[in-house]
Design a protein around this motif. Structure first.
Motif, short mmCIF file in Angstrom:
data_model
loop_
_atom_site.label_atom_id
_atom_site.label_comp_id
_atom_site.label_asym_id
_atom_site.label_seq_id
_atom_site.Cartn_x
_atom_site.Cartn_y
_atom_site.Cartn_z
N ILE A 97 51.40 28.52 -15.15
CA ILE A 97 50.79 29.85 -15.62
C ILE A 97 49.41 29.66 -15.14
O ILE A 97 48.58 30.75 -14.53
CB ILE A 97 50.89 30.05 -16.98
N ALA A 98 48.57 28.57 -15.29
CA ALA A 98 47.22 28.51 -14.89
C ALA A 98 46.86 28.51 -13.59
O ALA A 98 45.94 29.07 -13.04
CB ALA A 98 46.80 26.91 -15.73
N GLU A 99 47.82 28.11 -12.54
CA GLU A 99 47.64 28.06 -11.26
C GLU A 99 47.77 29.53 -10.68
O GLU A 99 47.01 30.11 -9.93
CB GLU A 99 49.13 27.06 -10.74
N GLY A 100 48.84 30.39 -11.37
CA GLY A 100 48.76 31.74 -11.11
C GLY A 100 47.61 32.47 -11.70
O GLY A 100 47.27 33.42 -10.57
N ILE A 101 46.93 32.29 -12.84
CA ILE A 101 45.89 32.80 -13.22
C ILE A 101 44.76 32.47 -12.10
O ILE A 101 43.81 33.35 -11.80
CB ILE A 101 45.55 32.29 -14.62
N ARG A 102 44.76 31.22 -11.76
CA ARG A 102 43.56 30.92 -10.70
C ARG A 102 43.85 31.67 -9.40
O ARG A 102 42.79 32.06 -8.92
CB ARG A 102 43.79 29.27 -10.28
N ALA A 103 45.13 31.72 -8.84
CA ALA A 103 45.19 32.50 -7.70
C ALA A 103 44.48 34.03 -7.86
O ALA A 103 44.01 34.67 -6.89
CB ALA A 103 46.69 32.43 -7.30
#
Length: 1010
Positions: A995-1001
């Motif tokens: 989820i954090a990687e998706g938010i970062r993108a």
């Protein structure tokens, strides 16, 4: 019989297929009841067999070897037809230096006359880079390991047994070297076949006249090894598939299945020549190849690659680098190839000879361009050589020399003026692979025709005519009945560069960065494009975008490609970035750029004293600065000017370090334990002679435990028993024992070993921590290694340990870890090792990851996040917020949630204020939030309104299972991507990480528009 020979035979027998092992038992005529049944572990059966053979009634180990060899030979397929096909196919090996036979006047050499293409190419061993501390520790250059120069075939033969990586620039002769070796091996084996000889001949002179040497991998073997070329650019499913395809191509009778190939590999029957490591299509293919090397460590293997920046080194320790042609070799070739115009050409080349003629392919192309030029004028740079060379095909005139060039009586079917545009279109299309980061070296004919149909929709002849012409005149070639390819990858990259040059004015900055600069596959075409550009503003635009927004190393490398008159302006950009001196020096070491070096030489005295001193040393190490150029610069005593100038210069190359072999055999493990025994015995003697006796009991106790492990090594079929014994030694109070024990644990592998090595990263002794960091590279099970290494990197103060940690992270870390590595490396070691670590990670993922690089240097306004969640889900919201902490520390985001409402505040008013100004709204979905009036009626409804108007980006996040069909956000992309709620994941941290990687993108995309 010594333990080493028994252990080696033990390993061989343990790995035998059961069918072969049963045949061996039958041939040996063992008394009944001595060997356990087939249901027992193979190791137990082998131990019983060896005990019997060495006993009073046994025949000895040599008889086992004899019978095993007889069984293997009786089951070996016949390879004579295959070898004859190799000889017939590749005997004109010199054609592999030339991408076409349609150009040039070189006649086939008469029998026994050397070809002008027989350059006598050399290779040089690539040593591990040293630090200045290494030189300080051993200032005697005679003690340094000497660099070895060898003829290319002699070099790769010498080290094939331990696996060797042949590195070289495009066109340097790597693939041709493999073809020549393939041909020579086939010819030699056929000669042996005719003479009915089994072992290899001691002399390799005679039949082919190559730069030959007796291969070390067969010096002590009677087993004949069949050469097989494995072309990695055509990878489909596995190594075995590529081996089978090559065997079948040259002899359809050799249609071997996986079991048969596996048996031959275990018998050591192949010499494998892997061409194009940098052309592997995916990380999965690379992982399979690493596993194949490990599983068949005793099979001789030779690999080629462009450079270590494209694909890494698979952990291959022995590396050889193709050496550029010497000036004498270049002149000799030119005088032989264009004898009448040679002196005119050499005068024009003058000081540019080394730049233009550094590889056989480029030198041949240069001669062709000069020969065909009406005015006998040479281009200004290599990109223009490509342009001039390829233009010779596309020119529509019918001058006599071109009629001869195009074989006279053969008339083109299509308009030749379209050929260049067609090749540009195909090259651009082939830059699109299965994923955005991959490219192709072959294209299906149907796809090629479809692409050209779009490009030439208004032409009145079928596009298949263009393809037929491109094939007929050798601009393309058939890979198979329905697959087309360029004659050389350099040619494909040149046409891709021409395509991008045409497209560049239409590209805005963001698309140029995202779709081209950010992808490693475009780096070579971009460099060629820059060399063709006459527009200084556009050239500097590309370099500036690369350096400022994408990657410092990429931008620095591109400086060398722009026209010479623009290079100084481009080099000044490095100083404008306000980066620290360690990073500047790291860039210089990694790129070895003459343009950057010249800029720093000119401005050396403008630097601070420490920076000036370190930069001077670096420039000298790289050969850009002579002693007379640095008068007045003060050096510390231990790095005196005389000391540095009297030692061999350090050459920092872009390479992956590997300190230990992957040969995890019982034999090598036994050797390492023996080394530990010798160390302990020496220390016991030293303690008895000059010590005070305080260590004697400790040393003796440790030695006894090591002796016990060595005695049970060949008898144990359970590695866990060995691991427990070795872990006990790891508790020794002697640091040297602990560091050696870490290495032994890495060879045994497994979760227990991994856990204890990771624990050793926190050892009080720096040498033990360094050994642990290096050992993690050798482990199959290292899933938790990255976390342990990053944690250690943040607090490590020893430079050698930091370098070892960074090196291992380069092999194991992922793009998401780059920002952590940068933060942990500031400011002292954000130099060569830090930058090379990042480059290794980027090379594995095939993109530069400019969003992550940018996120480490806060620019512009941070992105505001709003958490919408029900009070009952606050614990899960806290976990997610923790996973976003790094983004907050990097200045990428700020966040707000309801818990930040202060006493006395009007909740609805505060919520509306933050909800209406947030850039990204996170909807944490569960039955609790859908039932909560504030969440559903206020936050979710308003969030969707702002998303639809383009004012904010809404990201639904599934916390718990709930029926969410038909809710206002149901049409939006949801995290986690598999729509599995967080609470259903076995590992919630893994869910929040995704989820954090998706938010970062999303945050990085939103940030670009602010």
């Amino acid at each position: 019989m010594d333990n080493g020979n028994r252990n080696q035979l033990f390993t061989t027998l343990k790995d035998l297929p059961q069918q072969i092992f049963e045949q061996l038992l039958f041939a040996l005529k063992l008394p009944g009841g001595l060997i356990p049944s087939a249901e027992a572990p193979q190791a137990n059966r082998v131990k019983a067999l060896l005990d019997w053979a060495e006993g009073s009634s046994g025949p000895g180990l040599d008889e086992i070897r004899h019978q095993l060899k007889h069984i293997e030979q009786s089951q070996t397929p016949q390879f004579e037809a295959y070898l004859r096909s190799l000889k017939a196919t590749y005997e004109n090996w010199r054609e592999y230096y030339t991408p076409t036979d349609a150009v040039g006047k070189v006649e086939q050499p008469k029998p026994k006359q050397p070809s002008v293409f027989d350059f006598g190419l050399m290779v040089q061993t690539v040593e591990q880079p040293q630090t200045t501390d290494d030189l300080d520790a051993d200032p005697n250059p005679q003690k340094q390991e000497k660099t070895e120069r060898l003829p290319v075939l002699a070099g790769i033969r010498k080290y094939a047994d331990v696996h060797v990586l042949l590195m070289g620039r495009p066109g340097s002769g790597k693939s041709t070297a493999l073809i020549r070796l393939l041909l020579e091996e086939a010819a030699q084996l056929l000669k042996l076949e005719q003479s009915s000889a089994v072992p290899r001949a001691k002399s390799r002179e005679g039949e082919t006249g190559f730069d030959s040497a007796q291969p070390s991998y067969s010096a002590s073997q009677a087993t004949v090894q069949i050469p097989v070329l494995v072309e990695l650019r055509y990878w489909q499913t596995s190594v075995l598939e590529r081996i089978r395809a090559f065997l079948y191509r040259h002899d359809p009778q050799l249609d071997l299945d996986d079991a048969a190939l596996t048996t031959l590999l275990r018998q050591g029957r192949f010499l494998l020549l892997f061409d194009g490591l940098n052309e592997l299509p995916s990380d999965d293919a690379r992982t399979q190849l690493v596993a194949f090397r490990r599983d068949y460590a005793k099979v001789p293997m030779i690999f080629t690659t462009r450079d270590l920046g494209l694909g890494g080194d698979l952990g291959i320790e022995k590396k050889l680098e193709m050496q550029p042609l010497t000036e004498a070799q270049m002149k000799q070739f030119i005088r032989a190839y264009v004898p009448e115009q040679a002196e005119v050409m050499l005068r024009q080349l003058s000081s540019r000879l080394r730049e233009f003629g550094q590889t056989p392919l480029l030198l041949w192309m240069l001669c062709e361009v000069f020969q065909q030029s009406p005015n006998r004028q040479l281009p200004n740079n290599l990109a223009e050589v490509f342009r001039a060379f390829t233009t010779m095909y596309a020119d529509s005139s019918v001058r006599k020399h071109e009629v001869a060039l195009l074989k006279g009586d053969v008339r083109p079917l299509s308009d030749r003026r379209l050929w260049k545009e067609a090749l540009m279109a195909l090259a651009a299309r082939m830059m699109q692979g299965e994923t955005p980061v991959d490219f192709r070296v072959a294209i299906h004919r149907t796809e090629a025709e479809r692409e050209l149909s779009k490009r030439f929709a208004k032409e009145n002849f079928p596009v298949r005519d263009i393809l037929d012409d491109l094939l007929k005149y050798h601009l393309l070639q058939n890979r198979s009945a329905d697959q087309l390819e360029f004659r050389h990858q350099l040619i494909q990259e040149y046409y891709a560069a021409e395509h991008l040059l045409d497209l560049l004015p239409q590209l805005n900055d963001e698309r140029l960065k995202r779709d081209y600069l950010n992808l490693l596959k475009w780096t070579e075409p971009i460099a060629l494009m820059l060399a063709l550009m006459d527009d200084e503003a556009q050239a500097l635009r590309v370099v500036k975008l690369a350096m400022n927004d994408v990657d410092l190393i990429l931008g620095s490398n591109l400086i060398e490609s722009v026209h010479q008159q623009y290079q100084r302006h481009a080099a000044k950009m490095i100083k404008s970035l306000m980066i620290n001196e360690a990073t500047e020096i790291g860039i210089l070491k990694l790129t070895e750029s003459r343009a950057i070096a010249n800029y720093f030489v000119e401005n050396l005295r403008l630097l601070g004293s420490n920076a000036s001193r370190e930069m001077a040393l670096t420039l000298h190490e790289l050969g850009f600065l002579k002693s007379g150029d640095i008068k007045g610069i003060e050096f510390p005593e231990k790095k005196s000017r005389n000391y540095f100038f009297n030692t061999t210069a350090i050459e920092f190359k872009f390479e992956d370090l590997k300190w230990f072999e992957d040969n995890l055999t019982i034999q090598s493990l036994s050797d390492d334990i023996s080394e530990l025994q010798e160390y302990l015995q020496d220390e016991l003697w030293r303690e008895g002679e000059i010590g005070d006796g305080s260590l004697e009991e400790n040393l003796l106790s440790t030695l006894n435990r090591v002796n016990t492990i060595q005695e049970c090594l060949s008898d144990s079929s359970d590695d866990s028993e060995l691991i427990l014994g070795i872990i006990e030694i790891l508790g020794s109070s002697i640091p040297q024992v602990r560091s050696r024990t870490v290495k032994i644990l890495s060879m045994l592998g497994g979760i227990q070993s991994s856990q204890n090595i990771i624990l050793s990263l926190e050892d009080i002794n720096a040498e033990v921590r360094k050994a642990a960091a290096e050992a993690l590279l050798d482990l199959d099970e290292n899933s938790n290694a990255v976390e342990g290494l990053l944690k250690r990197l943040e607090k490590e103060i020893d430079d050698d340990v930091r370098c070892a940690i960074l090196n291992t992270l380069g092999e194991l870390a992922e793009p998401k870890h780059i920002s952590v590595i940068l933060l942990a490396s500031q400011p002292k070691t954000r130099g060569y090792y830090c930058l090379s670590t990042i480059a290794k990670i980027q090379n594995r993922c095939k993109f530069y990851n400019y969003e992550i690089w940018q996120s480490t240097i806060p620019q512009g306004k941070a992105i505001s996040l709003y958490f919408s969640y029900a009070p009952a889900d606050e614990a899960l919201q806290t976990q997610l917020a923790n996973h976003l902490t790094l983004l907050k520390r990097q200045g990428v985001i700020t966040s707000w949630s309801q818990r930040q409402i202060l006493p006395g505040d009007e909740p609805t008013q505060v919520i509306n204020q933050h909800l209406n100004t947030a850039d990204i709204i996170l909807l944490l979905i569960s039955a609790n939030s859908l039932a909560d009036d504030t969440c559903y009626n206020l936050e979710i409804q308003r969030a969707i309104e702002r998303h639809q108007s383009g004012e904010a980006c809404v990201i639904p996040i599934l916390l718990r299972p709930v029926d969410w069909a038909g809710v206002p956000f149901s049409q939006l992309p949801v995290l986690p991507k598999n729509h599995q709620p967080v609470t259903l994941w076995d590992n919630r941290d893994a869910a929040f990480q995704e989820i954090a990687e998706g938010i970062r993108a999303v945050a990085m995309e939103v940030r670009k528009d602010k």
